[in-house]
Write a protein that holds these residues in place. Structure first.
Motif: not given
Length: 329
Positions: A34, A36, A42, A45, A218
């Protein structure tokens, strides 16, 4: 006699060790990529971590390990390797990441196509989602879960405050390097600037970018609020999140392992869906508390301008029929 007993003991220990080894074979490792961050703030994740925890708790033969922060490489390269049967076992991230390999998936990321989270989930759980899952499988990927992002994507700027749609004109806005995202930003009058995610912070600092487009969640996770002043609530995109494995890895799993993986993905996906609106509200409140200006703007002109982009992109993807179904729901 003593030598005989010693030999017998050695044999007994050897058999016991062999029996124990037979009962505890090495687990198959599934590596999940990922982009993330290494926290649960987020959606991608969180989805990957929940999936890993559930599989690891339920399967005696599988171990799932999550690699956040693009540790296994940039998403495009990771997905390309998956398609060829190497590298990561799977990914969590925006569906748009797969559009370069499975063209019709790009319809899910069209600008202003979603009216609500409920609209997106109805589409993903219906015939459109089923058709796209079949497309993904033909392309070499097994969809385990469709979900929604924790927040719509908005335009965030470093210095200029955007108070109306016209203020976006000419701004250099970073976006994901895919045709859908570039077209979405250009349709709003800004200048789309494709760039890898890891370059955003320094590019904002150095004035290379005027801003970027992403979610509030994010923005917080990567501390981009430190180099940004303002958020305009354009709500131009909500790229659904997907958990997918490579078909080569999926086919290696036994029927029992596939059942465990499928259930874990379903359960983790439901958690992500349930938290979407809550986490978006929390994230917006948090960026305001940190001093960012969050402006609601009239997006009607942007929605109108996006219709042609929707039609053109859907035609390019061979997804006109899918877009018609999405608009009808």
């Amino acid at each position: 006699m003593q030598r005989f007993l010693s030999a017998a003991l050695i044999l007994a220990f050897s058999l016991a060790a062999g029996h124990a080894g037979a009962q505890a074979p090495a687990k198959r490792l599934l590596r999940i990529h990922t982009a993330g961050p290494a926290d649960l703030g987020v959606d991608n994740t969180f989805l990957a971590t929940e999936f890993a925890n559930m599989v690891n708790a339920a399967s005696p033969s599988l171990e799932v390990k999550v690699f956040p922060n693009s540790q296994l490489g940039q998403s495009r390269e990771v997905i390309e390797a998956m398609r060829l049967g190497s590298g990561a076992a799977g990914t969590t991230g925006g569906a748009a990441e797969y559009a370069s390999f499975v063209k019709r998936v790009g319809v899910l990321g069209l600008p202003f196509v979603w009216t609500s989270y409920e609209h997106a989930l109805k589409v993903l759980d219906g015939p459109v989602g089923q058709q796209l899952s079949a497309d993904m499988e033909k392309g070499g990927f097994k969809v385990l879960s469709w979900g929604v992002s924790w927040g719509y994507r908005n335009v965030i700027t470093a210095k200029k405050e955007v108070k109306q749609a016209a203020d976006l004109k000419g701004l250099k806005i970073r976006t994901i390097p895919t045709k859908v995202f570039v077209s979405a930003i250009n349709a709003m009058g800004a200048n789309a600037t494709p760039m890898n995610f890891g370059e955003i912070y320094t590019s904002l600092q150095g004035g290379v970018l005027d801003g970027y487009e992403h979610t509030a969640a994010t923005t917080l996770s990567f501390k981009l609020n430190e180099v940004s002043c303002c958020m305009a609530m354009t709500r131009h995109l909500m790229d659904p999140v997907v958990l997918a494995l490579s078909m080569s890895e999926w086919r290696k799993l036994s029927a029992a392992e596939q059942a465990v993986v499928t259930k874990a993905a379903d359960d983790a996906g439901r958690k992500v869906r349930a938290l979407a609106a809550v986490r978006e509200a929390e994230s917006l409140a948090a960026v305001k508390k940190l001093g960012m200006k969050v402006n609601d703007i009239d997006i009607a002109p942007l929605q109108k301008a996006a219709l042609k982009a929707q039609d053109d992109l859907a035609k390019d993807f061979g997804a006109e029929a899918l877009l018609k179904q999405i608009r009808a729901q």
